[in-house]
Structures are given as structure tokens and as C-alpha cells.
Design a protein around this motif. Structure first.
Motif, PDB file in Angstrom:
ATOM      1  N   ILE A 114     -16.476  81.613 -16.335  1.00 39.88           N
ATOM      2  CA  ILE A 114     -17.775  81.974 -15.755  1.00 39.88           C
ATOM      3  C   ILE A 114     -18.900  81.265 -16.499  1.00 39.88           C
ATOM      4  CG2 ILE A 114     -19.414  83.881 -15.478  1.00 39.88           C
ATOM      5  CD1 ILE A 114     -16.920  85.687 -15.039  1.00 39.88           C
ATOM      6  N   ILE A 115     -18.832  81.283 -17.830  1.00 38.43           N
ATOM      7  CA  ILE A 115     -19.861  80.633 -18.642  1.00 38.43           C
ATOM      8  C   ILE A 115     -19.868  79.125 -18.392  1.00 38.43           C
ATOM      9  CG2 ILE A 115     -20.514  80.051 -21.017  1.00 38.43           C
ATOM     10  CD1 ILE A 115     -19.511  82.867 -21.810  1.00 38.43           C
ATOM     11  N   GLY A 116     -18.684  78.531 -18.370  1.00 35.18           N
ATOM     12  CA  GLY A 116     -18.600  77.087 -18.159  1.00 35.18           C
ATOM     13  C   GLY A 116     -19.118  76.660 -16.803  1.00 35.18           C
ATOM     14  N   LEU A 198     -33.274  76.786 -24.712  1.00 38.68           N
ATOM     15  CA  LEU A 198     -32.813  77.027 -23.341  1.00 38.68           C
ATOM     16  C   LEU A 198     -32.037  78.336 -23.267  1.00 38.68           C
ATOM     17  CD1 LEU A 198     -31.602  73.619 -21.851  1.00 38.68           C
ATOM     18  CD2 LEU A 198     -33.153  75.250 -20.772  1.00 38.68           C
ATOM     19  N   GLY A 199     -31.173  78.561 -24.254  1.00 32.98           N
ATOM     20  CA  GLY A 199     -30.456  79.832 -24.307  1.00 32.98           C
ATOM     21  C   GLY A 199     -31.415  81.003 -24.379  1.00 32.98           C
ATOM     22  N   ASN A 200     -32.456  80.866 -25.212  1.00 30.25           N
ATOM     23  CA  ASN A 200     -33.459  81.932 -25.326  1.00 30.25           C
ATOM     24  C   ASN A 200     -34.111  82.226 -23.981  1.00 30.25           C
ATOM     25  OD1 ASN A 200     -32.942  81.855 -28.063  1.00 30.25           O
ATOM     26  ND2 ASN A 200     -34.825  80.776 -28.596  1.00 30.25           N
ATOM     27  N   PHE A 214     -23.768  79.746 -22.424  1.00 29.69           N
ATOM     28  CA  PHE A 214     -23.370  78.332 -22.359  1.00 29.69           C
ATOM     29  C   PHE A 214     -24.207  77.493 -23.320  1.00 29.69           C
ATOM     30  CE2 PHE A 214     -23.964  74.043 -20.717  1.00 29.69           C
ATOM     31  CZ  PHE A 214     -22.674  73.630 -20.459  1.00 29.69           C
ATOM     32  N   TRP A 215     -25.520  77.656 -23.256  1.00 31.58           N
ATOM     33  CA  TRP A 215     -26.386  76.817 -24.082  1.00 31.58           C
ATOM     34  C   TRP A 215     -26.320  77.212 -25.552  1.00 31.58           C
ATOM     35  CZ3 TRP A 215     -27.589  72.329 -22.395  1.00 31.58           C
ATOM     36  CH2 TRP A 215     -27.688  72.115 -21.023  1.00 31.58           C
ATOM     37  N   TRP A 216     -26.218  78.498 -25.848  1.00 36.32           N
ATOM     38  CA  TRP A 216     -26.090  78.896 -27.250  1.00 36.32           C
ATOM     39  C   TRP A 216     -24.771  78.413 -27.837  1.00 36.32           C
ATOM     40  CZ3 TRP A 216     -28.285  84.401 -26.130  1.00 36.32           C
ATOM     41  CH2 TRP A 216     -29.681  84.385 -26.319  1.00 36.32           C
ATOM     42  N   VAL A 221     -24.388  78.238 -32.046  1.00 36.11           N
ATOM     43  CA  VAL A 221     -24.789  79.544 -32.575  1.00 36.11           C
ATOM     44  C   VAL A 221     -23.562  80.281 -33.110  1.00 36.11           C
ATOM     45  CG1 VAL A 221     -25.693  81.826 -31.960  1.00 36.11           C
ATOM     46  CG2 VAL A 221     -26.823  79.766 -31.118  1.00 36.11           C
ATOM     47  N   GLY A 222     -23.660  80.730 -34.358  1.00 39.26           N
ATOM     48  CA  GLY A 222     -22.574  81.472 -34.997  1.00 39.26           C
ATOM     49  C   GLY A 222     -23.029  82.853 -35.420  1.00 39.26           C
TER      50      GLY A 222
END
Length: 436
Positions: A114-116, A198-200, A214-216, A221-222
Motif C-alpha cells: 500500500i505504501i509503495g 514531504l512526509g510532514n 513512503f517519503w519518510w 527516518v529511524g
């Protein structure tokens, strides 16, 4: 196979005769995953099913091949395309740690796919959104821009001051960041900054959890990064609880993940009120602010009706010395408003409120947030924010009133992530307005 195609032909005919169905359609995959939504079309020639999947509270169009699918349920009728030899075992139901209620585990969802899929495709409004930004804007986006605050020049400040507070600019903000990605294709440092931003935007402004994740993920991001708790929330909202928990400090287990006060809210949102309370106390013992931790803990308790505990946490905030905490006065005011709201929650019954229009306000992040509630025939007909000075409110100004109207109550309403203080003010103001 002939029988299968006959069933699909009948299904296709039904689609032509009926525009919508009340019941949710379902696609079951051979992997064991399943997704709910609405069958849009079936192409027997290309062997494709077009499906509007309901993911994280949003509808996303997806196209699946017959070879991926075990079965399709359309308008209550189930059509098996490919038999499964090894059905995955279902997880047993377990009691909710906060409420004691027994809840079934959600169906397994192929969240990575879904994310991809979402990340590789633009939103449906993207192509029609013009690229528009001030000619004075410095698109090189240095991490520490020279000079003072200048939102017409400095990219990060433009996002904070011009895009985030203005819903009419949100889509254009996403378009601008994609433009910057293309501009800085050879500058890894700036690209990472843009990708995380973009994730934000997808998370805070649109609650588009799949694209935010997806963007994070692409931004690396860890668990120790600032966006880690928000990424965990994306996984949870999309249906992958295990992935979410991997980013959180679990107070009941040995964990190397650093403790964050924002984890308190997410544990509560995940139905783990006891973990949220334990983590709040652990956070304070570790030197964290009692103000933020106990406000989150109080909110966690009042959401599930544990009012006595909620009131105790709010009182702790009220009685705490300021110390070096810069927001002590503001948070103490929030705690007083929350304490007052809890007392009103226990008396709240919309069916006993006389017809009319009611107004009230409660302290938000910047100032008072004013609401107007209209009641008719024992029902809350409408609720809207009429005045505010909030800047980073994201979707809370519309999302929270909508939840309250749908629930016909102020109890159990989820505060919008990233705009918790604004959401809390709307809930408190509504409770005050309708219990006058």
C-alpha cells in the motif's frame, strides 16, 4: 476457471446496473491480506479489478490482477478466483489494556505494498495544481538561512508561516516540494530535507498516511528521528501494528528506543491506555517535562472514561512549578480547562440540551479557540470553529468538529496528531458550550 469467469461476468453486470452499494466490498489476496472499499470495475479481458480501497480512513484507487486475488466480495456475494492451500491463522482476540474490552485483532493488511503503490503515484489533484511561489523565495534551502526571520525568502519559514496555516496553499506546497526534488537531484542533503518535509505535509495536512510513510522511509527516518512517532502512527493507521510498535518505547518490555512524550498519545490511540500512563510516569522519572507527559496521560484516561485518573493527572500539571519549562503557564491553563471539561463530560447528554445555538471558547496553542454549536430536536446538527489565532492547526479545525457531530458526544474524540492542543481546545469549548 469457467465457473469463476461466469461469476465475474455476473459481478460486472451488477456493476453496470448499480452505482453504489451500502455494504463494503472486500478483496482477499493470496498472501492472506485483505482490504475493504468498493469494486469500481472488472476487466475480464485484461484480468484486472479496479478497487477503491479504504486505507487509513481514505479512499485510494488500486488496480489488482486476478493472479494476486484469492476472492472478491461484491454487494454481499463472494467470488473465489484462486483457491488458497495454506490459510494464515488468525490472531486470537485480546483484552484492551486500557478499557478491559476484548477486541479482535484487525485483518492482516499488506501495508508495504500500500505504501509503495501510494508513494509511486501522485494524488488525484496533483496534475491540476499549479506551481506557484514567491519569486523572492530562495529555493536552495540552506539548513540555516542567513539573516532573521523572512518567510518570503527562507524556504523552511515559508512552509511554516505561509503554507501550513493556509489550507488553500497545501496542495501548492506539495507541488513546490516535488519541484525542489527535481531541482536538487544531485544534492543529497537538500533532497533529504525536502523528502522529510514531504512526509510532514502528507501526514500533517492531508492525513495521507501511506504517502507520508513512503517519503519518510525514503528519507531514512529511524526510531531516534523527530518524525519517528508520526511514522509509527502511519503504520498503525494503515494496519501494521507490529511495525508501529517497533518505533515505540514499550514500558512493559526492555526497550532501547528513547522515550518521547508523543509516544504517550500514540499508545493511547492504539488502545493501550495502561502503557500510555506507565510511559508518562517513566518519561517524568527520566527527567522529562511533567507538563507535557501528564497532559497526554490525562487525555488518554479521559478518552476511555477513566475520569478520576484524568483529573489527577491534570491536577499534577496545575500544581507543578514552572522550572525552566517555557510553556508552563500555557499548559497549566490547558490543564485547568481540561479539568473543567472532565467535570462537564460526566454531565454531558446532548439529548437534554434545548434547541438553539451555543457558543464558548477554550485556550488553544496561540489564544482562545471559539466554537458555535447548533442543536435541534435533541441532536447536535452542526459544530464549527468561528474564531481562532492558531497557526499549525492542520486538519483539526474540520476533523474534530466532524468527529463530535458524528459521535453526538465529546467523549472518545481523537485529537488530531500534530495539532493536539488545537483539537483539545475545540473539544473543551464544545463541552463548555453545551453544558451551560
Amino acid at each position: 476457471m469457467k465457473k469463476i469467469l461466469t461469476g465475474l461476468a455476473a459481478c460486472s453486470m451488477l456493476l453496470l446496473l448499480s452505482a453504489a452499494a451500502d455494504a463494503q466490498d472486500v478483496v482477499e489476496f493470496l498472501t492472506g491480506a485483505r482490504v475493504e472499499g468498493k469494486v469500481e470495475s472488472i476487466d475480464q479481458t485484461k484480468k484486472l479489478v479496479t478497487f477503491a480501497a479504504l486505507i487509513g480512513g481514505r479512499s485510494l484507487d488500486r488496480v489488482y490482477t486476478y493472479s494476486q486475488i484469492h476472492a472478491v466480495t461484491y454487494q454481499g456475494k463472494r467470488y473465489v478466483l484462486n483457491p488458497k492451500t495454506d490459510a494464515p491463522s488468525a490472531e486470537p482476540a485480546k483484552p484492551d489494556a486500557g478499557t478491559g474490552r476484548t477486541t479482535a485483532s484487525p485483518a492482516k493488511v499488506d501495508v508495504k505494498s500500500i505504501i509503495g503503490e501510494a508513494g509511486r503515484t501522485p494524488p488525484d489533484w496533483y496534475n491540476s495544481t499549479p506551481l506557484d511561489y514567491p519569486p523572492t523565495l530562495d529555493l536552495s534551502w540552506p539548513e540555516k538561512p542567513p539573516g532573521g526571520w523572512n518567510s518570503k525568502k527562507n524556504m523552511g519559514q515559508y512552509v511554516w508561516s505561509e503554507i501550513n496555516p493556509n489550507p488553500s496553499h497545501w496542495r501548492g506546497g506539495v507541488k513546490l516540494l516535488h519541484h525542489l526534488l527535481a531541482m536538487h537531484k544531485d544534492n543529497a542533503e537538500v533532497r533529504t530535507r525536502v523528502i522529510r518535509s514531504l512526509g510532514n505535509m502528507y501526514f500533517n495536512l492531508f492525513q495521507d498516511y501511506a504517502r507520508a510513510a513512503f517519503w519518510w522511509e525514503h528519507g531514512g527516518v529511524g526510531p531516534t528521528d523527530r518524525q519517528a512517532v508520526s511514522l509509527a502512527e502511519c503504520y498503525f493507521r494503515l494496519g501494521d501494528r507490529a511495525a508501529a510498535e517497533a518505533f515505540l518505547h514499550d514500558p512493559d518490555r526492555s526497550s532501547r528506543t528513547p522515550v518521547s512524550d508523543r509516544m504517550i498519545k500514540l499508545w493511547a490511540d492504539m488502545g493501550e491506555t495502561d502503557k500510555a500512563v506507565k510511559l508518562a510516569r517513566l518519561y517524568v522519572r527520566s527527567g522529562g517535562s511533567k507538563f507535557s507527559a501528564y497532559l497526554f496521560a490525562g487525555d488518554a484516561c479521559r478518552t476511555v472514561g477513566r475520569f478520576k485518573e484524568a483529573m489527577a493527572f491534570y491536577q499534577e500539571v496545575i500544581d507543578s512549578p514552572n522550572g525552566s519549562y517555557r510553556y508552563a503557564d500555557r499548559d497549566r491553563t490547558r490543564a485547568r480547562n481540561n479539568l473543567d471539561a472532565v467535570r462537564r463530560f460526566e454531565l454531558f447528554d446532548i439529548s437534554k440540551v434545548a434547541d438553539g445555538t451555543y457558543t464558548a471558547s477554550s485556550r488553544g496553542y496561540e489564544d482562545e479557540v471559539h466554537v458555535e454549536a447548533r442543536v435541534a430536536k435533541g441532536r447536535l446538527e452542526s459544530l464549527r470553529v468561528t474564531k481562532h489565532k492558531e497557526k499549525q492547526f492542520y486538519s483539526s479545525l474540520t476533523d474534530v468538529p466532524q468527529q463530535i457531530v458524528e459521535k453526538q458526544a465529546v467523549q472518545g474524540v481523537d485529537a488530531t496528531s500534530g495539532a493536539t492542543i488545537t483539537a483539545e481546545a475545540i473539544i473543551n469549548a464544545t463541552a463548555k458550550a453545551l453544558s451551560q
